[in-house]
Design an enzyme around this catalytic site. Structure first.
Site: not given
Ligand code: BG6
Length: 489
Positions: A49, A237, A342
């Protein structure tokens, strides 16, 4: 594995200019197209939008595609084909009259996939408006997480969607379920009798699940601060990973058989309260420290932060599952932002042999470990005991790996991003990798009691330096049981 036959569809992406769509969803759709996995007649509608012309928005999408798809994979011909499928439609999601143009663009018998990459608060409104223009009976709806922030709010969202769509047309995303190695958990467990016969409290001593991120909050402070690491990562998760490790074999590989087994695990999770909150759960919040040798700010010093926040950026906990298979086998879960690297991995620690014949001083190191690496370097490694080499070593034992590294073993295959797999599965109408309503709700129920306990205690999260493995008490959590986190340095 999906077959390559995919029916044509119109893929309507609500929230097409948001971060998730630009960073993950358009690149994933492009990769599917590049791999010839989209039907020639499939079209993609980017719905948003924002002010601006369609041309400007499409150029923006293309720019992000070129940014987020690896350079070597941006090929002009597939890219041209992909962009030709794409159109931009200006829609105010809450205005029923804006949906008429959507209905006009979808052929009378065409399958419509509506992907909601928007805040969950508007899911119900979008569903209502889709139903008003007569599209409800041929839609598959895809819902992004987070679905609510506790059991009550997730029920409200699920109930609002369920007014218009049956459960078998609702696809709730947990992108971890699309990761290649996560799917491999099912193959590993149920296609190898070697493991399945050992998969219980008789042979396994404990299980570790670590999902560590090196990054901090990366411009998402406002959103993250409302959630915290428990809601953002554990509720979905990590509990999904726990379920896949802990569930009983499903009767068959169907979506509901798998989900039924996962729900049984969630129901069997022991609540943690009272004393357990202090000894079994650690909340942390990062303070300034170092990441890759560079000084980085603490959580309370990040851009747009509120310096009073007591939201956790780290959680470690010990979960116990109350059933025969896992009685006395703790599951240690740990996840945090701004950790040293990570790393997502699951470590299954097997018990030592019942009858021990080697030197007593070597006893401590005797235990097989199955290490399932989800990212990076996806693969599986089984630590086995062997005799050390050399004439002078006698029967000295040594632990070594039997290793399967997916990118070396299956050299030709690129490991697809989780969203590629998930979008393909939606197009094929396969719900295996999506989360059922009751799974979400049982997961919330378990997390809610932890959050309520934290609130009651009023304890602030424990500080940990950015770039470390979390607060000291997360180490104490596991050493108290005579164990340690695998591979921490
Ligand atoms: C998302 C969380 O669901 O998962 C993020 O909202 C987190 O906070 C991300 O960074 C981690 O995903 P991945 O695939 O990078 O491990």
């Amino acid at each position: 594995m999906p077959s390559t036959s995919v029916e044509p569809c119109t893929f309507a992406l609500f929230g097409a200019l948001g971060d998730l769509a630009l960073r993950k969803l358009f690149p994933a759709l492009y990769q599917l197209d590049r791999a010839q996995l989209l039907h020639d007649d499939t079209r993609i509608l980017a719905l948003a939008r924002e002010a601006g012309t369609p041309e400007q928005h499409l150029a923006n999408i293309e720019e992000h595609l070129r940014l987020y798809v690896a350079k070597a994979q941006v090929e002009e011909e597939p890219l041209r084909r992909f962009l030709a499928r794409l159109s931009y439609v200006h829609v105010d999601f809450m205005k029923a009259e804006d949906y008429a143009q959507l209905a006009e663009r979808v052929g009378a018998s065409e399958q419509l996939i509506a992907y909601f990459a928007t805040p969950a608060a508007v899911y119900g409104g979008i569903c209502e408006n889709l139903a008003k223009v007569g599209l409800a009976d041929r839609i598959r709806v895809v819902l992004e997480k987070p679905i609510g922030h506790d059991l009550a709010s997730s029920r409200r969202v699920n109930d609002a969607v369920a007014q218009y769509f049956p459960e078998n047309r609702i696809y709730r995303i947990d992108h971890y379920l699309g990761k290649e190695t996560v799917q491999n958990l099912i193959a590993l467990r149920f296609a190898n009798s070697l493991f399945e016969t050992q998969w219980n409290q008789n042979y396994i001593s404990h299980v570790e699940i670590t999902v560590a991120e090196e990054v901090g909050i990366e411009g998402r402070w406002g959103y993250f601060d409302q959630a915290g690491q428990l809601r953002d990562m554990i509720q979905n998760h990590l509990l999904q990973l726990l379920c896949l490790i802990a569930m009983d074999p499903p009767a068959e590989l169907s979506a509901d058989s798998i989900r039924d087994e996962k729900v049984k695990v969630l129901k069997a999770l022991a609540p943690i309260s009272g004393e357990g909150l202090a000894t079994q759960v650690v909340r942390g919040q990062y303070i300034a420290g170092y990441s890759r040798g560079k000084a980085v700010p603490g959580y309370l010093e990040e851009e747009n932060s509120n310096t009073q926040s007591d939201t956790e950026t780290f959680v470690a906990l010990r979960a116990d599952i109350r059933n025969w298979r896992w009685a006395g086998v703790p599951f240690y879960l740990r996840t945090g932002k701004r950790m040293p690297q990570k790393l997502s991995q699951i470590v299954i620690h097997f018990k030592e042999p019942q009858h021990y014949i080697f030197a007593p001083e070597q006893r401590l190191q005797i235990s097989n470990k199955l290490i399932i690496r989800l990212q990076p370097d996806e693969g599986i490694s089984l630590r086995v005991m062997t005799k050390d080499q050399g004439l002078d070593k006698g029967m000295q034992l040594r632990s070594g790996p039997l290793q399967l590294n997916f990118s070396d073993t299956y050299r030709s295959a690129r490991i697809p991003d989780a969203y590629e797999r998930l979008l393909l599965e939606v197009m094929q109408g396969n719900q295996n990798l999506f989360v059922r309503k009751d799974e979400i709700e049982y997961a919330w129920k378990w997390c809610d009691q932890l959050i309520a306990g934290w609130k009651k205690s009023g304890d602030a999260p424990k500080p940990y330096a950015a770039g470390s493995w979390g607060p000291m008490s997360s180490i104490a959590l596991i050493t108290r049981d005579g164990r340690s986190w695998y591979g921490d340095i």
